[in-house]
Scaffold this motif. Structure first.
Motif, PDB file in Angstrom:
ATOM      1  N   ALA A  49      -9.541 -15.734   4.327  1.00 38.85           N
ATOM      2  CA  ALA A  49      -8.741 -15.448   3.136  1.00 38.85           C
ATOM      3  C   ALA A  49      -9.371 -14.341   2.302  1.00 38.85           C
ATOM      4  N   ARG A  50     -10.699 -14.347   2.178  1.00 37.54           N
ATOM      5  CA  ARG A  50     -11.365 -13.298   1.391  1.00 37.54           C
ATOM      6  C   ARG A  50     -11.177 -11.920   2.018  1.00 37.54           C
ATOM      7  N   VAL A  51     -11.234 -11.837   3.319  1.00 39.85           N
ATOM      8  CA  VAL A  51     -11.015 -10.549   3.997  1.00 39.85           C
ATOM      9  C   VAL A  51      -9.563 -10.108   3.819  1.00 39.85           C
ATOM     10  N   GLU A  52      -8.617 -11.025   3.987  1.00 43.92           N
ATOM     11  CA  GLU A  52      -7.204 -10.689   3.819  1.00 43.92           C
ATOM     12  C   GLU A  52      -6.905 -10.234   2.385  1.00 43.92           C
ATOM     13  N   GLU A  53      -7.522 -10.880   1.398  1.00 44.47           N
ATOM     14  CA  GLU A  53      -7.353 -10.464   0.000  1.00 44.47           C
ATOM     15  C   GLU A  53      -7.871  -9.050  -0.208  1.00 44.47           C
ATOM     16  N   ARG A  54      -9.019  -8.739   0.377  1.00 46.23           N
ATOM     17  CA  ARG A  54      -9.602  -7.402   0.255  1.00 46.23           C
ATOM     18  C   ARG A  54      -8.701  -6.356   0.907  1.00 46.23           C
ATOM     19  N   LEU A  55      -8.152  -6.676   2.077  1.00 46.86           N
ATOM     20  CA  LEU A  55      -7.248  -5.755   2.761  1.00 46.86           C
ATOM     21  C   LEU A  55      -5.982  -5.527   1.947  1.00 46.86           C
ATOM     22  N   ALA A  56      -5.441  -6.596   1.358  1.00 43.71           N
ATOM     23  CA  ALA A  56      -4.243  -6.466   0.531  1.00 43.71           C
ATOM     24  C   ALA A  56      -4.530  -5.621  -0.705  1.00 43.71           C
ATOM     25  N   ALA A  57      -5.699  -5.819  -1.317  1.00 42.80           N
ATOM     26  CA  ALA A  57      -6.069  -5.018  -2.485  1.00 42.80           C
ATOM     27  C   ALA A  57      -6.218  -3.546  -2.106  1.00 42.80           C
ATOM     28  N   ASP A  58      -6.849  -3.276  -0.972  1.00 43.14           N
ATOM     29  CA  ASP A  58      -6.997  -1.896  -0.508  1.00 43.14           C
ATOM     30  C   ASP A  58      -5.631  -1.260  -0.260  1.00 43.14           C
ATOM     31  N   GLU A  59      -4.726  -2.039   0.344  1.00 44.45           N
ATOM     32  CA  GLU A  59      -3.396  -1.524   0.642  1.00 44.45           C
ATOM     33  C   GLU A  59      -2.649  -1.176  -0.646  1.00 44.45           C
ATOM     34  N   SER A  60      -2.762  -2.026  -1.653  1.00 44.21           N
ATOM     35  CA  SER A  60      -2.053  -1.746  -2.904  1.00 44.21           C
ATOM     36  C   SER A  60      -2.661  -0.564  -3.647  1.00 44.21           C
ATOM     37  N   GLU A  61      -3.965  -0.367  -3.502  1.00 44.39           N
ATOM     38  CA  GLU A  61      -4.626   0.772  -4.145  1.00 44.39           C
ATOM     39  C   GLU A  61      -4.299   2.092  -3.460  1.00 44.39           C
ATOM     40  N   THR A  62      -4.225   2.087  -2.150  1.00 45.01           N
ATOM     41  CA  THR A  62      -4.031   3.317  -1.400  1.00 45.01           C
ATOM     42  C   THR A  62      -2.615   3.534  -0.888  1.00 45.01           C
ATOM     43  N   GLY A  63      -1.829   2.451  -0.837  1.00 48.48           N
ATOM     44  CA  GLY A  63      -0.501   2.544  -0.287  1.00 48.48           C
ATOM     45  C   GLY A  63      -0.481   2.569   1.223  1.00 48.48           C
ATOM     46  N   HIS A  64      -1.654   2.358   1.843  1.00 50.51           N
ATOM     47  CA  HIS A  64      -1.772   2.340   3.315  1.00 50.51           C
ATOM     48  C   HIS A  64      -2.034   0.921   3.791  1.00 50.51           C
ATOM     49  N   SER A  65      -1.498   0.649   4.974  1.00 54.37           N
ATOM     50  CA  SER A  65      -1.774  -0.661   5.563  1.00 54.37           C
ATOM     51  C   SER A  65      -2.784  -0.553   6.662  1.00 54.37           C
TER      52      SER A  65
END
Length: 107
Positions: free
Chosen positions: A91-107
């Motif tokens: 869950a912590r890794v998925e949260e970090r990935l989601a935060a990165d995606e929202s910051e950069t607009g990239h998945s």
């Protein structure tokens, strides 16, 4: 608390090891400890004293056919960590990935 990842398989069972691996996974699931199985490993969470006998029983079940057995174990041992790490680590890794995606607009 610890999360263990292990892989156990007979080395001389032929091309498919599904039957032997299924029996090992059944033993893990019947232990009642939190667990999950992927294509390469089975993860199980608990104390050293809870988990190691389960891994031993799973390994013994694979060896029953007279097979030479391959066993790989990896552990994340965290004294004082709360239960539930088997899920919260992901869950912590998925949260970090989601935060990165929202910051950069990239998945």
């Amino acid at each position: 608390m610890a999360v263990f990842a292990f892989s156990v398989a007979p080395m001389t069972a032929g091309e498919s090891v599904a039957e032997q691996v299924a029996e090992a996974v059944r033993i893990v699931r019947e232990s009642g400890l939190p667990n999950r199985t992927t294509s390469m490993f089975t993860e199980i969470e608990g104390s050293w004293d809870e988990v190691m006998p389960v891994i031993q029983r799973a390994t013994d079940s694979v060896a029953r056919g007279g097979h030479r057995v391959s066993l790989v174990i990896k552990a994340d041992i965290r004294p004082g960590a709360a239960a539930g790490q088997i899920d919260s680590k992901i869950a912590r890794v998925e949260e970090r990935l989601a935060a990165d995606e929202s910051e950069t607009g990239h998945s």
